[in-house]
Design an enzyme around this catalytic site. Structure first.
Site, PDB file in Angstrom:
ATOM      1  N   ALA A   1      26.309  39.310  41.551  1.00 17.59           N
ATOM      2  CA  ALA A   1      26.286  40.501  40.351  1.00 17.59           C
ATOM      3  C   ALA A   1      26.548  39.652  39.064  1.00 17.59           C
ATOM      4  CB  ALA A   1      27.449  41.664  40.602  1.00 17.59           C
TER       5      ALA A   1
ATOM      6  N   ASP B   1      28.787  41.374  45.715  1.00 19.60           N
ATOM      7  CA  ASP B   1      29.429  40.196  45.261  1.00 19.60           C
ATOM      8  C   ASP B   1      30.748  39.901  45.914  1.00 19.60           C
ATOM      9  OD1 ASP B   1      28.774  38.439  42.094  1.00 19.60           O
ATOM     10  OD2 ASP B   1      30.462  37.987  43.195  1.00 19.60           O
TER      11      ASP B   1
ATOM     12  N   ASN C   1      24.992  31.645  41.744  1.00 18.59           N
ATOM     13  CA  ASN C   1      25.104  30.461  40.824  1.00 18.59           C
ATOM     14  C   ASN C   1      24.654  29.332  41.569  1.00 18.59           C
ATOM     15  OD1 ASN C   1      27.359  31.661  41.909  1.00 18.59           O
ATOM     16  ND2 ASN C   1      28.584  30.206  40.803  1.00 18.59           N
TER      17      ASN C   1
ATOM     18  N   PRO D   1      25.399  25.916  40.172  1.00 15.88           N
ATOM     19  CA  PRO D   1      25.835  24.875  39.288  1.00 15.88           C
ATOM     20  C   PRO D   1      25.502  23.510  39.386  1.00 15.88           C
ATOM     21  CG  PRO D   1      27.543  25.692  40.533  1.00 15.88           C
ATOM     22  CD  PRO D   1      26.209  26.733  40.997  1.00 15.88           C
TER      23      PRO D   1
ATOM     24  N   LEU E   1      14.778  36.030  31.971  1.00 16.12           N
ATOM     25  CA  LEU E   1      15.539  36.673  30.662  1.00 16.12           C
ATOM     26  C   LEU E   1      16.271  35.750  30.245  1.00 16.12           C
ATOM     27  CD1 LEU E   1      18.743  37.060  31.294  1.00 16.12           C
ATOM     28  CD2 LEU E   1      17.831  38.718  33.057  1.00 16.12           C
TER      29      LEU E   1
ATOM     30  N   ARG F   1      -1.142  26.067  17.762  1.00 20.26           N
ATOM     31  CA  ARG F   1      -1.099  25.216  18.874  1.00 20.26           C
ATOM     32  C   ARG F   1       0.573  25.146  19.157  1.00 20.26           C
ATOM     33  NH1 ARG F   1      -4.319  20.308  17.355  1.00 20.26           N
ATOM     34  NH2 ARG F   1      -3.136  20.811  15.501  1.00 20.26           N
TER      35      ARG F   1
ATOM     36  N   CYS G   1      22.191  27.353  31.681  1.00 20.65           N
ATOM     37  CA  CYS G   1      21.053  26.783  32.439  1.00 20.65           C
ATOM     38  C   CYS G   1      20.212  25.715  31.821  1.00 20.65           C
ATOM     39  CB  CYS G   1      20.066  28.040  32.611  1.00 20.65           C
ATOM     40  SG  CYS G   1      20.646  29.094  33.842  1.00 20.65           S
TER      41      CYS G   1
HETATM   42  P1  NAD Z   1      26.831  33.913  37.560  1.00 22.35           P
HETATM   43  O1  NAD Z   1      27.840  33.040  37.750  1.00 22.35           O
HETATM   44  O2  NAD Z   1      26.931  34.888  36.336  1.00 22.35           O
HETATM   45  O3  NAD Z   1      26.609  35.046  38.807  1.00 22.35           O
HETATM   46  C1  NAD Z   1      26.694  34.490  40.141  1.00 22.35           C
HETATM   47  C2  NAD Z   1      27.425  35.358  41.094  1.00 22.35           C
HETATM   48  O4  NAD Z   1      27.082  35.101  42.478  1.00 22.35           O
HETATM   49  C3  NAD Z   1      28.811  35.344  40.917  1.00 22.35           C
HETATM   50  O5  NAD Z   1      29.361  36.674  40.555  1.00 22.35           O
HETATM   51  C4  NAD Z   1      29.426  34.881  42.443  1.00 22.35           C
HETATM   52  O6  NAD Z   1      30.493  35.444  42.708  1.00 22.35           O
HETATM   53  C5  NAD Z   1      28.358  35.419  43.107  1.00 22.35           C
HETATM   54  N1  NAD Z   1      28.280  34.797  44.341  1.00 22.35           N
HETATM   55  C6  NAD Z   1      28.208  33.287  44.749  1.00 22.35           C
HETATM   56  N2  NAD Z   1      28.086  33.112  46.102  1.00 22.35           N
HETATM   57  C7  NAD Z   1      28.291  34.022  46.634  1.00 22.35           C
HETATM   58  C8  NAD Z   1      27.930  34.607  47.932  1.00 22.35           C
HETATM   59  N3  NAD Z   1      28.029  33.857  49.016  1.00 22.35           N
HETATM   60  N4  NAD Z   1      28.108  36.178  48.204  1.00 22.35           N
HETATM   61  C9  NAD Z   1      28.064  36.918  47.273  1.00 22.35           C
HETATM   62  N5  NAD Z   1      28.169  36.531  46.007  1.00 22.35           N
HETATM   63  C10 NAD Z   1      28.163  35.343  45.547  1.00 22.35           C
HETATM   64  O7  NAD Z   1      25.243  33.307  37.549  1.00 22.35           O
HETATM   65  P2  NAD Z   1      24.047  33.822  36.659  1.00 22.35           P
HETATM   66  O8  NAD Z   1      24.026  33.456  35.091  1.00 22.35           O
HETATM   67  O9  NAD Z   1      23.638  35.348  36.963  1.00 22.35           O
HETATM   68  O10 NAD Z   1      22.825  32.952  37.306  1.00 22.35           O
HETATM   69  C11 NAD Z   1      22.408  33.103  38.549  1.00 22.35           C
HETATM   70  C12 NAD Z   1      21.149  32.409  39.059  1.00 22.35           C
HETATM   71  O11 NAD Z   1      20.183  32.762  38.011  1.00 22.35           O
HETATM   72  C13 NAD Z   1      21.482  30.805  38.557  1.00 22.35           C
HETATM   73  O12 NAD Z   1      20.613  30.043  39.452  1.00 22.35           O
HETATM   74  C14 NAD Z   1      20.772  30.622  37.079  1.00 22.35           C
HETATM   75  O13 NAD Z   1      20.427  29.386  37.174  1.00 22.35           O
HETATM   76  C15 NAD Z   1      19.770  31.688  37.133  1.00 22.35           C
HETATM   77  N6  NAD Z   1      19.466  32.213  35.825  1.00 22.35           N
HETATM   78  C16 NAD Z   1      20.396  32.416  34.776  1.00 22.35           C
HETATM   79  C17 NAD Z   1      19.920  33.062  33.840  1.00 22.35           C
HETATM   80  C18 NAD Z   1      20.797  33.277  32.810  1.00 22.35           C
HETATM   81  O14 NAD Z   1      20.483  33.851  31.579  1.00 22.35           O
HETATM   82  N7  NAD Z   1      22.343  33.501  33.121  1.00 22.35           N
HETATM   83  C19 NAD Z   1      18.650  33.337  33.378  1.00 22.35           C
HETATM   84  C20 NAD Z   1      17.693  33.093  34.359  1.00 22.35           C
HETATM   85  C21 NAD Z   1      17.916  32.323  35.648  1.00 22.35           C
HETATM   86  C1  UGA Z   2      17.158  30.293  28.442  1.00 18.96           C
HETATM   87  C2  UGA Z   2      15.630  30.746  28.345  1.00 18.96           C
HETATM   88  O1  UGA Z   2      15.295  31.102  27.140  1.00 18.96           O
HETATM   89  C3  UGA Z   2      15.631  31.958  29.151  1.00 18.96           C
HETATM   90  O2  UGA Z   2      13.919  32.090  29.471  1.00 18.96           O
HETATM   91  C4  UGA Z   2      15.860  31.529  30.656  1.00 18.96           C
HETATM   92  O3  UGA Z   2      15.649  32.405  31.701  1.00 18.96           O
HETATM   93  C5  UGA Z   2      17.406  30.982  30.768  1.00 18.96           C
HETATM   94  O4  UGA Z   2      17.770  30.172  29.901  1.00 18.96           O
HETATM   95  C6  UGA Z   2      17.830  30.505  31.848  1.00 18.96           C
HETATM   96  O5  UGA Z   2      17.256  30.201  32.737  1.00 18.96           O
HETATM   97  O6  UGA Z   2      19.307  30.593  32.134  1.00 18.96           O
HETATM   98  P1  UGA Z   2      19.240  31.682  27.185  1.00 18.96           P
HETATM   99  O7  UGA Z   2      20.282  30.105  27.671  1.00 18.96           O
HETATM  100  O8  UGA Z   2      20.153  32.815  27.812  1.00 18.96           O
HETATM  101  O9  UGA Z   2      17.996  31.751  28.166  1.00 18.96           O
HETATM  102  O10 UGA Z   2      19.238  31.879  25.710  1.00 18.96           O
HETATM  103  P2  UGA Z   2      18.214  30.873  24.708  1.00 18.96           P
HETATM  104  O11 UGA Z   2      17.804  31.998  23.635  1.00 18.96           O
HETATM  105  O12 UGA Z   2      17.194  30.086  25.610  1.00 18.96           O
HETATM  106  O13 UGA Z   2      19.168  29.958  23.964  1.00 18.96           O
HETATM  107  C7  UGA Z   2      19.658  28.793  24.660  1.00 18.96           C
HETATM  108  C8  UGA Z   2      20.411  28.194  23.722  1.00 18.96           C
HETATM  109  O14 UGA Z   2      19.568  27.433  22.747  1.00 18.96           O
HETATM  110  C9  UGA Z   2      21.446  28.617  22.852  1.00 18.96           C
HETATM  111  O15 UGA Z   2      22.477  27.928  22.656  1.00 18.96           O
HETATM  112  C10 UGA Z   2      20.698  28.836  21.478  1.00 18.96           C
HETATM  113  O16 UGA Z   2      21.330  29.078  20.336  1.00 18.96           O
HETATM  114  C11 UGA Z   2      19.823  27.493  21.400  1.00 18.96           C
HETATM  115  N1  UGA Z   2      18.713  27.495  20.402  1.00 18.96           N
HETATM  116  C12 UGA Z   2      17.766  28.488  21.124  1.00 18.96           C
HETATM  117  C13 UGA Z   2      18.530  26.943  19.467  1.00 18.96           C
HETATM  118  O17 UGA Z   2      19.428  26.060  18.909  1.00 18.96           O
HETATM  119  N2  UGA Z   2      17.595  26.996  18.676  1.00 18.96           N
HETATM  120  C14 UGA Z   2      16.486  27.684  19.121  1.00 18.96           C
HETATM  121  O18 UGA Z   2      15.506  27.709  18.306  1.00 18.96           O
HETATM  122  C15 UGA Z   2      16.663  28.645  20.207  1.00 18.96           C
END
Ligand code: NAD
Ligand code: UGA
Length: 464
Positions: free
Chosen positions: A11, A35, A92, A94, A164, A262, A278
């Site tokens: 969550a 979670d 997560n 990590p 996202l 481009r 990430c």
């Molecule tokens: P997060 O740490 O915010 O959330 C993960 C949650 O999973 C935690 O609350 C944790 O307690 C829970 N969890 C872990 N193991 C568990 C288990 N066995 N059962 C139940 N709950 C459990 O992480 P996040 O930012 O949501 O990222 C999750 C995944 O999505 C990662 O792989 C990340 O790379 C990917 N991702 C993140 C973003 C972003 O913007 N944060 C965007 C795209 C993809």
């Molecule tokens: C990024 C990607 O944009 C998402 O598509 C992806 O899903 C996500 O990682 C993920 O996998 O976690 P996020 O990290 O939430 O999203 O935010 P961004 O807007 O990408 O910014 C990332 C970092 O780059 C920030 O610190 C931002 O300030 C920096 N940034 C971004 C710059 O310094 N310059 C830019 O032009 C754009």
């Protein structure tokens, strides 16, 4: 097949918003987000929807509409798995902090625990969806675990990475550039599972925005997208340093370059360095995968994106010290912003953490203001680095809830996050309250240069 019950394990920043939007758009599907973290689940269930654990513009409205109707948050993981016909894994992933691949590979222990729990609990066929970002070929490992539990259940594994960005999660989810679904396209069962997930997204996403591929392409596309995005930031940040020594202006360069269709204008904003949970972790993971296949040139190519980012954070901090007559010892430095970007309370890998750590090593006294990040989080971020004791961190850093108080009697201000509200501050009053010369380091190129200089600030901006 039509889905009736979805379970999402995790969550967090992805699981919470993604499932809230699915529930909002698919009222006939019950969505349960589970979670292990009881505090987090309690916050998702908080009566006051403004207290949900993740700050994202527009999210509380979506949660309010669906929660209790067809969106549920629970710590009962087994029950939600048992009921579901589709299970998203959104835990997560990590960077490993121990053992083989330490500091590079993705730590898949949480993913594996989910797979084992699903295998143990499931009594009927299920579609398991990888929502977390995973190394390419993880689906194979999941399949091996799920198919070897001996309870005769059929599992289809799909990859559905999330694109996202934080701060814009809700709008990104409502109008995604694309939804990517990878699956076993060579079998009928695989195709059926993919279609089931396509049907969920089709409630609000147009067919030409839903892309289906084989599972490995989907897994690898997610790492590739993040690597390309981060690479653009490192590319423009590399140019920002060159601008500073040549008299070019990085914003003018970005504009000129970005008007080439481009290349395109987005993601060319020079900064103190990218943060977030990430970019770094996913590129390190990519580097590790390339190395493990012996592709050293590929690995070195991508690693440079991280090295440049580290350099950018370090040189910003070093420049503060140099500009303040080579010493910040005992000097008060105000940091405006701590989150890794605006409109989020997430601080993971924020540049501010590393800049603060650098300045603390130089014995600066830091005062932080961020509109959404708690003091507890700021101290936790510094403690996590392990550079000094948590008592020392608490002694050297003060967190305040008023930006003017942060800046009062300071030698310098560093703008670390591009929060809109910093544009509205009474900069004249701030200037008057500071020690002179009043130094201002804009790590986000947020503020109006002329206005700040006219007020009397000694201004430094990334990339001129
Ligand atoms: P997060 O740490 O915010 O959330 C993960 C949650 O999973 C935690 O609350 C944790 O307690 C829970 N969890 C872990 N193991 C568990 C288990 N066995 N059962 C139940 N709950 C459990 O992480 P996040 O930012 O949501 O990222 C999750 C995944 O999505 C990662 O792989 C990340 O790379 C990917 N991702 C993140 C973003 C972003 O913007 N944060 C965007 C795209 C993809
Ligand atoms: C990024 C990607 O944009 C998402 O598509 C992806 O899903 C996500 O990682 C993920 O996998 O976690 P996020 O990290 O939430 O999203 O935010 P961004 O807007 O990408 O910014 C990332 C970092 O780059 C920030 O610190 C931002 O300030 C920096 N940034 C971004 C710059 O310094 N310059 C830019 O032009 C754009």
């Amino acid at each position: 097949m039509k889905v009736k019950n979805i379970c999402c394990i995790g969550a967090g920043y992805v699981g919470g918003p993604t499932m809230a939007v699915i529930a909002q758009k698919c009222p006939e599907i019950n969505v349960t987000v589970v979670d292990l973290n009881e505090k987090r689940i309690a916050a998702w269930n908080d009566e006051d929807v403004e207290n949900i654990p993740i700050y994202e513009p527009g999210l509380s409205v979506v949660v309010e509409e669906a929660r209790g109707r067809n969106l549920f948050f629970s710590t009962d993981v087994d029950e939600a798995i048992d009921k579901a016909d589709m299970i998203f894994i959104s835990v997560n992933t990590p960077t490993k902090t121990y053992g083989i691949g330490k500091g590079m590979a993705a730590d898949l222990k949480y993913i594996e625990l989910c797979a084992r729990q699903i295998a143990r609990v499931a009594k009927n066929d299920k579609i398991v969806v990888e929502k977390s970002t995973l190394p390419v070929r993880t689906a194979q490992a999941l399949k091996n675990i799920l198919d070897n539990t001996g309870n005769g259940v059929n599992f289809q594994i799909l990859s559905n990475p999330e694109f996202l960005a934080e701060g814009t999660a809700v709008t990104d989810l409502l109008a995604p550039d694309r939804v990517l679904i990878g699956g076993d396209i060579d079998t009928e069962k695989g195709q059926e599972a993919m279609q089931t997930l396509v049907d969920v997204y089709s409630h609000w996403v147009k067919p030409d925005h839903i892309l289906t591929t084989n599972v490995w392409s989907s897994e690898l596309s997610k790492l590739t997208a993040n690597a390309f995005l981060a690479q653009r930031v490192s590319s423009i940040n590399a140019m920002s340093e060159l601008c500073e020594v040549t008299g070019a202006d990085v914003n003018e360069v970005s504009k000129a370059v970005g008007m080439d269709t481009r290349i395109g204008p987005k993601f060319l904003q020079a900064s103190v360095g990218f943060g977030g949970s990430c970019f770094q972790k996913d590129i390190l993971n990519l580097v590790y995968i390339a190395k493990s296949f012996g592709l050293n040139e590929v690995a070195d190519y991508w690693e440079q994106v991280i090295l440049l980012n580290d350099h950018q954070k370090r040189r910003f901090a070093a420049n503060i010290v140099k500009t303040l007559f080579n010493t910040v010892s005992g000097k008060k430095i105000a940091m405006l912003g701590w989150a890794f970007k605006k409109d989020t309370n997430d601080t993971r890998e924020a540049a501010s953490i590393y800049v603060a750590d650098y300045l603390l090593n130089e014995q600066a006294e830091i005062v932080v203001y961020d509109p959404k990040v708690t003091a507890e989080q700021i101290y936790a971020d510094l403690d996590y680095l392990g550079t000094r004791s948590s008592e020392e961190n608490r002694k050297l850093i003060t967190v305040v809830n008023d930006p003017e108080v942060a800046c009062e009697k300071s030698h310098a201000i560093a703008v670390m996050t591009e929060w809109d509200e910093f544009l509205e501050l009474n900069w004249e009053k701030i200037y008057d309250s500071m020690l002179k010369p009043a130094f201002l380091f804009d790590g986000r190129r947020l503020l109006n240069k002329k206005q700040m200089k006219d007020l009397g600030f000694k201004l430094y901006t990334i990339g001129n």
